[in-house]
Motif scaffolding. Structure first.
Motif, PDB file in Angstrom:
ATOM      1  N   ILE A 117       0.844  -1.228   0.112  1.00 15.21           N
ATOM      2  CA  ILE A 117      -0.120   0.062  -0.085  1.00 15.21           C
ATOM      3  C   ILE A 117       0.856   1.268  -0.168  1.00 15.21           C
ATOM      4  CG2 ILE A 117      -2.001   1.120   1.138  1.00 15.21           C
ATOM      5  CD1 ILE A 117      -2.524  -2.000   0.080  1.00 15.21           C
ATOM      6  N   GLY A 118       1.057   1.934  -1.066  1.00 15.77           N
ATOM      7  CA  GLY A 118       1.690   3.125  -1.151  1.00 15.77           C
ATOM      8  C   GLY A 118       3.281   2.485  -1.322  1.00 15.77           C
ATOM      9  N   ARG A 119       4.063   3.259  -0.225  1.00 14.05           N
ATOM     10  CA  ARG A 119       5.575   2.821  -0.292  1.00 14.05           C
ATOM     11  C   ARG A 119       5.618   2.460   1.349  1.00 14.05           C
ATOM     12  NH1 ARG A 119       8.551   8.160  -1.453  1.00 14.05           N
ATOM     13  NH2 ARG A 119       6.616   8.919  -0.367  1.00 14.05           N
ATOM     14  N   ASP A 120       4.489   2.366   2.205  1.00 17.39           N
ATOM     15  CA  ASP A 120       4.683   2.189   3.496  1.00 17.39           C
ATOM     16  C   ASP A 120       4.292   1.054   4.305  1.00 17.39           C
ATOM     17  OD1 ASP A 120       5.908   4.911   3.558  1.00 17.39           O
ATOM     18  OD2 ASP A 120       3.744   5.711   3.900  1.00 17.39           O
ATOM     19  N   ILE A 121       3.131   0.579   3.618  1.00 21.62           N
ATOM     20  CA  ILE A 121       2.544  -0.734   4.282  1.00 21.62           C
ATOM     21  C   ILE A 121       2.625  -1.952   3.346  1.00 21.62           C
ATOM     22  CG2 ILE A 121       0.365  -1.789   5.310  1.00 21.62           C
ATOM     23  CD1 ILE A 121      -0.021   1.271   5.866  1.00 21.62           C
ATOM     24  N   THR A 122       2.844  -3.204   3.558  1.00 19.79           N
ATOM     25  CA  THR A 122       2.765  -4.320   3.009  1.00 19.79           C
ATOM     26  C   THR A 122       1.949  -5.167   3.901  1.00 19.79           C
ATOM     27  OG1 THR A 122       5.051  -4.344   2.239  1.00 19.79           O
ATOM     28  CG2 THR A 122       4.143  -6.478   2.106  1.00 19.79           C
ATOM     29  N   LEU A 123       0.846  -5.951   3.031  1.00 19.17           N
ATOM     30  CA  LEU A 123      -0.029  -6.678   3.492  1.00 19.17           C
ATOM     31  C   LEU A 123       0.252  -8.263   3.256  1.00 19.17           C
ATOM     32  CD1 LEU A 123      -3.518  -4.902   2.700  1.00 19.17           C
ATOM     33  CD2 LEU A 123      -2.294  -4.890   4.810  1.00 19.17           C
TER      34      LEU A 123
END
Length: 368
Positions: free
Chosen positions: A248-254
């Motif tokens: 998600i964007g450059r900040d969050i990985t699911l």
């Protein structure tokens, strides 16, 4: 062999409890044999009808009638549980000579008292279910995220014959009021059948959500699988990830795991091997088993559900014994967990000693 054995034990206890309750109903009711037989047979029919309804009979009934039948038949489980508790208390009181023996035989006093206690318990539980609890959660990280995030998290919506589109509409309003950047659902969006979701076009309600929605599978998604499942997720605008990841964007990985029900799901280490170290990683795993795996994989946070925390007391005591973390926040190593008791519910709409909830998490970068 473990699951079939546990299922057998549960069936034996349930039938024993049913026999115990029906005997006391027969004994306590101060009416003739025709009335006693009517009460006993009606309760048995309502209780056992649940198995026929869940087995597929609901699919052949008009939607409103199916909804009524589902609610009544599954509520019989809760009625049986609390009648068992009430009669055990009365029997113990009789054995301790705290209650006259005559009050347990053909007694209007006991009949009225039991009815009032049961009714008050169920009404209070139903009110508690409809009151959704907002759970604030603070997440912090040393990783170089570019901004703060507000993330609404939930699990176990169990949309279907009992949780209808009108229920979902209220939940969507609650979520949108939080102005989230991201919405996460840890499985069991569907209860047992896609039919009510499609007939009421619940996908349209999901599309009112004002933030991206990501979800993993739960065990009920497997129970309800059928033609049109993939089309429903797409129409609802839900990004369903199955043993896969998304940034998600450059900040969050699911990291969204397949449900434990699917025995050939990928190992967590395999999924985590491609996750960038610079992003805040969030695991969605429906069932909160083997929490140490997330800690060993250096995950930042995991969201789970499934337990409902038993839905009602004293079943909550059972889930607390089964699961390392059956509800709420816990930590293993550097990994933070939240196990949700669920926004919706399976079966009768009662919360007694537990809550229906949604989590509003704030993700910040540590100022230190």
């Amino acid at each position: 062999m473990r699951l079939p054995f546990l299922f057998f034990i549960c069936i034996c206890f349930t039938l024993a409890g049913l026999s115990y309750v029906l005997w006391h109903v027969w004994t306590v009711l101060p009416i003739g044999k025709v009335g006693k037989w009517t009460a006993v047979v009606l309760f048995a029919i309502v209780f056992f009808s649940m198995f026929f309804f869940i087995g597929g009979l609901l699919e052949k009934m008009p939607l409103n009638l199916a909804s009524f039948a589902y609610k009544v038949s599954t509520s019989a489980i809760i009625v049986l549980l609390y009648l068992t508790i009430i009669f055990i208390v009365l029997d113990v009181a009789r054995l301790l000579h705290l209650l006259p023996a005559g009050w347990l035989r053909d007694s209007w006093v006991t009949t009225v008292a039991v009815t009032v206690v049961l009714a008050v318990t169920l009404i209070a539980g139903n009110i508690k279910y409809h009151h959704k609890t907002r759970v604030p959660l603070q997440l912090s990280t040393d990783k170089p995220i570019s901004r703060d995030y507000r993330i609404v998290m939930m699990s176990d919506l169990h949309l279907g014959y009992h949780n209808r589109r009108s229920d979902l509409a209220r939940w969507v309003d609650l979520i949108n009021a939080e102005h989230p950047d991201l919405i996460l659902i840890a499985g069991d969006i569907i209860d047992n059948s896609l039919r009510p979701l499609n007939e009421e076009n619940m996908a349209e309600e999901f599309r009112r959500l004002t933030a991206p929605v990501y979800a993993c599978l739960g065990n009920h998604e497997y129970f309800s699988r059928g033609a049109g499942a993939k089309e429903f997720w797409q129409a609802a605008g839900i990004h369903l990830l199955v043993d896969s990841t998304a940034t998600i964007g450059r900040d969050i990985t699911l990291i969204c795991r397949n449900d434990r029900f699917y025995r050939r799901r990928k190992e967590l280490k395999e999924l985590m091997s491609h996750v960038p170290d610079s992003t805040f990683n969030i695991i969605l795993d429906h069932q909160p088993f083997n929490l140490e795996q997330a800690g060993e994989s250096h995950a930042d946070f995991q969201l789970s559900g499934h337990t409902h925390r038993g839905q009602v007391w004293p079943v909550s005591w059972v889930t607390d014994m089964i699961y390392e973390c059956s509800w709420g926040s816990c930590t293993k190593g550097n990994t933070q967990f939240y196990v949700s008791s669920g926004l919706g519910i399976w079966g009768g709409k009662y919360r007694i000693g537990t809550q229906s909830e949604y989590v509003v998490a704030t993700l910040n970068r540590n100022k230190n």
